[in-house]
Design a protein around this motif. Structure first.
Motif, PDB file in Angstrom:
ATOM      1  N   SER A  35      33.075  38.322  27.532  1.00  0.00           N
ATOM      2  CA  SER A  35      32.633  38.853  26.240  1.00  0.00           C
ATOM      3  C   SER A  35      31.546  39.911  26.377  1.00  0.00           C
ATOM      4  CB  SER A  35      32.133  37.710  25.352  1.00  0.00           C
ATOM      5  OG  SER A  35      31.021  37.050  25.946  1.00  0.00           O
ATOM      6  N   ASP A  36      30.623  39.715  27.324  1.00  0.00           N
ATOM      7  CA  ASP A  36      29.511  40.649  27.500  1.00  0.00           C
ATOM      8  C   ASP A  36      29.569  41.374  28.844  1.00  0.00           C
ATOM      9  OD1 ASP A  36      29.065  38.453  29.058  1.00  0.00           O
ATOM     10  OD2 ASP A  36      26.929  38.255  28.592  1.00  0.00           O
ATOM     11  N   TYR A  37      30.701  41.245  29.521  1.00  0.00           N
ATOM     12  CA  TYR A  37      30.835  41.835  30.862  1.00  0.00           C
ATOM     13  C   TYR A  37      32.295  42.236  31.057  1.00  0.00           C
ATOM     14  CZ  TYR A  37      29.237  42.490  35.724  1.00  0.00           C
ATOM     15  OH  TYR A  37      28.863  43.025  36.944  1.00  0.00           O
ATOM     16  N   PRO A  38      32.750  43.306  30.378  1.00  0.00           N
ATOM     17  CA  PRO A  38      34.172  43.680  30.387  1.00  0.00           C
ATOM     18  C   PRO A  38      34.626  44.347  31.680  1.00  0.00           C
ATOM     19  CG  PRO A  38      32.914  45.217  29.046  1.00  0.00           C
ATOM     20  CD  PRO A  38      31.945  44.147  29.460  1.00  0.00           C
ATOM     21  N   LEU A  39      35.803  43.982  32.112  1.00  0.00           N
ATOM     22  CA  LEU A  39      36.385  44.613  33.299  1.00  0.00           C
ATOM     23  C   LEU A  39      36.782  46.057  33.017  1.00  0.00           C
ATOM     24  CD1 LEU A  39      37.543  44.454  36.196  1.00  0.00           C
ATOM     25  CD2 LEU A  39      39.649  43.518  35.211  1.00  0.00           C
ATOM     26  N   GLU A  40      37.140  46.354  31.775  1.00  0.00           N
ATOM     27  CA  GLU A  40      37.619  47.715  31.478  1.00  0.00           C
ATOM     28  C   GLU A  40      36.514  48.758  31.608  1.00  0.00           C
ATOM     29  OE1 GLU A  40      38.825  48.190  27.292  1.00  0.00           O
ATOM     30  OE2 GLU A  40      37.909  46.223  26.942  1.00  0.00           O
ATOM     31  N   ASP A  41      35.268  48.345  31.614  1.00  0.00           N
ATOM     32  CA  ASP A  41      34.150  49.284  31.784  1.00  0.00           C
ATOM     33  C   ASP A  41      33.729  49.448  33.241  1.00  0.00           C
ATOM     34  OD1 ASP A  41      34.098  49.640  29.099  1.00  0.00           O
ATOM     35  OD2 ASP A  41      32.299  48.441  28.727  1.00  0.00           O
ATOM     36  N   ARG A  42      34.353  48.680  34.140  1.00  0.00           N
ATOM     37  CA  ARG A  42      33.908  48.662  35.536  1.00  0.00           C
ATOM     38  C   ARG A  42      35.081  48.966  36.463  1.00  0.00           C
ATOM     39  NH1 ARG A  42      30.997  45.349  32.524  1.00  0.00           N
ATOM     40  NH2 ARG A  42      28.747  45.250  32.894  1.00  0.00           N
ATOM     41  N   VAL A  43      35.196  50.219  36.853  1.00  0.00           N
ATOM     42  CA  VAL A  43      36.265  50.637  37.754  1.00  0.00           C
ATOM     43  C   VAL A  43      35.678  50.814  39.147  1.00  0.00           C
ATOM     44  CG1 VAL A  43      37.980  52.393  38.275  1.00  0.00           C
ATOM     45  CG2 VAL A  43      37.561  51.736  35.906  1.00  0.00           C
ATOM     46  N   ARG A  80      43.915  51.412  37.439  1.00  0.00           N
ATOM     47  CA  ARG A  80      45.131  51.021  36.734  1.00  0.00           C
ATOM     48  C   ARG A  80      44.826  49.948  35.686  1.00  0.00           C
ATOM     49  NH1 ARG A  80      48.895  49.535  41.757  1.00  0.00           N
ATOM     50  NH2 ARG A  80      46.917  48.526  42.331  1.00  0.00           N
ATOM     51  N   ILE A  81      45.601  49.934  34.626  1.00  0.00           N
ATOM     52  CA  ILE A  81      45.352  48.970  33.562  1.00  0.00           C
ATOM     53  C   ILE A  81      45.682  47.547  34.022  1.00  0.00           C
ATOM     54  CG2 ILE A  81      47.620  49.135  32.442  1.00  0.00           C
ATOM     55  CD1 ILE A  81      46.017  49.046  29.748  1.00  0.00           C
ATOM     56  N   PHE A  82      46.563  47.419  35.013  1.00  0.00           N
ATOM     57  CA  PHE A  82      46.816  46.143  35.687  1.00  0.00           C
ATOM     58  C   PHE A  82      46.370  46.304  37.140  1.00  0.00           C
ATOM     59  CE2 PHE A  82      49.812  46.366  32.196  1.00  0.00           C
ATOM     60  CZ  PHE A  82      49.793  45.083  31.655  1.00  0.00           C
ATOM     61  N   PRO A  83      45.095  46.134  37.414  1.00  0.00           N
ATOM     62  CA  PRO A  83      44.586  46.432  38.757  1.00  0.00           C
ATOM     63  C   PRO A  83      44.993  45.400  39.794  1.00  0.00           C
ATOM     64  CG  PRO A  83      42.852  45.486  37.416  1.00  0.00           C
ATOM     65  CD  PRO A  83      44.028  45.693  36.503  1.00  0.00           C
ATOM     66  N   GLY A  84      44.808  45.758  41.059  1.00  0.00           N
ATOM     67  CA  GLY A  84      45.076  44.851  42.158  1.00  0.00           C
ATOM     68  C   GLY A  84      43.981  43.815  42.304  1.00  0.00           C
ATOM     69  N   GLU A 115      41.943  43.220  44.647  1.00  0.00           N
ATOM     70  CA  GLU A 115      40.671  43.687  45.202  1.00  0.00           C
ATOM     71  C   GLU A 115      39.703  44.106  44.098  1.00  0.00           C
ATOM     72  OE1 GLU A 115      44.071  45.054  47.983  1.00  0.00           O
ATOM     73  OE2 GLU A 115      43.640  45.053  45.817  1.00  0.00           O
ATOM     74  N   GLU A 116      40.244  44.710  43.039  1.00  0.00           N
ATOM     75  CA  GLU A 116      39.426  45.157  41.917  1.00  0.00           C
ATOM     76  C   GLU A 116      38.811  43.969  41.178  1.00  0.00           C
ATOM     77  OE1 GLU A 116      38.214  48.511  39.296  1.00  0.00           O
ATOM     78  OE2 GLU A 116      38.883  48.309  41.362  1.00  0.00           O
TER      79      GLU A 116
END
Length: 429
Positions: free
Chosen positions: A83-91, A96-100, A102-103
């Motif tokens: 909720s306060d730590y989104p994966l979409e903000d951290r590349v 990719r929208i469906f990352p591997g 490792e990500e």
């Protein structure tokens, strides 16, 4: 005034990290036991496999992880964060929208670092016994993976977060005792090369069967999928010259035959089990209060608290088929707030009545026992209920993204990770 307890968390995967953070934020003293040397749990790729490819041998060398080398997330980035730590903000190299995998592991390591969880984790510590030690106390016995000897420590509460992707679950196939070919469970799959030029029968219809069958088909002679799903369409796969869908296996024979209930039979080299996992808590001693029967862990109130031992014993991460990371976060918040006294559980009798009602409802609908912890992927009652307990609602945007994707996946499975796009109205603002 809230209560501060000394709490042991078993495992430093996603569930354990979230439990550690939420317990810490509620003022509890936290120790996280982790037998590996880094956080991440099932998201740590290990090229090694078990010494027994089926997992039958209790004395086998067990590898905790089940990741295959090419694995990518089943859910899009917005549904994989907190909720306060989104994966979409951290590349971190894989946008990719469906990352591997490792990500995702880097995301979890950053999460642990940013919230100071590394200081709570005892790496290289395998829990071998969790037992009651008098009124309101638990004893946790652990052993080091690098040195001899065991350690024993007392805690006020224990949160079980040991994951459930290590102990293979296998079907009972008529004739399998004499079948001469190879067998493997998906837990021990890493790369497709060992299946080159083979005829492979793959049992299962979940995400692993979907991914692995298509990857193996790039090198195998033939891949035949078998599913027990009623009414499954028996046919050759579109866009795949060497893949077929079959019904449930009827029997296997000592001459190498695999016969399906749909009337087809083939000569196979390998039977590949993508048949899921058993819940497994060999360290937990509750004098029979909590048991595992046909993959039902129970009795558990809302999949988390055993009524007789609540709230001092809890489980995080049992339910499946949901927005898993967000569900784990909500469960962790619920456990932490319950232990601090900010959230009050119903009486033992009321919790048991709720569990029994859940079991009765399953029986009325004809749902097998082993699906006790399977949620409806297109409904949010459980997550909304948890959110209401802790005052942390699940955002409508995440629900909409998840629902949009699931509906797309149902009718567009082949290559979905590279075809599906986040609708423009659901882009992160």
């Amino acid at each position: 005034m809230s209560t501060s307890l000394k709490v042991a968390v078993i495992g430093a995967g996603v569930s354990g990290l979230l439990a550690g953070r939420e317990l810490l934020s509620e003022g509890h003293q936290v120790v996280i036991y982790e037998k590996m040397d880094r956080p991440g749990g099932t998201w740590i790729y290990d090229p090694r496999v078990d010494s027994d490819p089926l997992g039958f041998d209790p004395d086998r060398e067990v590898v905790h992880g089940s990741l295959y080398k090419s694995l990518r997330t089943n859910l899009p980035r917005p549904a994989m964060g907190f909720s306060d730590y989104p994966l979409e903000d951290r590349v971190n190299g894989d946008a990719r929208i469906f990352p591997g995998h490792e990500e995702v592991l880097k995301f979890l390591e950053d999460f642990a670092s940013d919230f100071g969880l590394g200081e709570l984790i005892r790496f290289g510590s395998e829990v071998v016994r969790v037992d009651t030690a008098g009124e309101g106390e638990w004893v946790v016995e652990s052993r080091s993976t690098s040195r001899a000897g065991k350690e024993v420590e007392l805690f006020d509460a224990v949160v079980v977060c040991n994951g459930h992707h290590t102990e293979p679950r296998l079907p009972n196939l008529p004739g399998i005792e004499k079948w001469p070919g190879k067998q493997i469970h998906s837990h021990n799959y890493r790369v497709p090369e060992p299946f080159r030029d083979q005829v492979v029968v793959m049992i299962g219809s979940g995400p692993s069967a979907y991914d692995i069958s298509r990857e193996i088909a790039t090198v195998a002679k033939e891949v035949h999928l078998s599913s027990r799903t009623p009414g499954i369409e028996v046919a050759k796969f579109k866009n795949h010259d060497n893949m077929w869908q079959h019904s449930k296996i009827n029997y296997v024979d000592e001459d190498g035959t695999v016969a399906f209930e749909d009337g087809f039979s083939i000569q196979a080299d390998t039977i590949f089990h993508c048949t899921g996992y058993k819940f497994h808590f060999p360290f937990l001693k509750t004098k029979g209060i909590v048991s595992v029967e046909d993959n039902r862990v129970g009795p558990l109130y809302k999949h988390v608290f055993p009524p007789q031992l609540a709230p001092r014993l809890s489980f995080i991460g049992l339910p499946q088929k949901a927005i898993i990371f967000r569900m784990l976060e909500l469960q962790a918040k619920w456990v932490a707030k319950t232990l601090s006294g900010k959230v009050i559980l119903p009486s033992k009798e009321e919790m048991m009545a709720d569990v029994e009602e859940h079991y009765r409802h399953m029986e009325e609908l004809g749902i097998p026992t082993h699906h006790t912890h399977s949620l409806n992927p297109l409904k949010f009652e459980y997550l909304d209920w948890l959110a209401d307990q802790v005052g942390s609602p699940l955002e409508d945007r995440i629900k909409e993204i998840y629902t949009t994707f699931i509906n797309y996946f149902i009718s567009n499975q082949d290559g979905f990770r590279d075809k599906w796009e986040l609708p423009s109205q659901q882009l992160h603002m």
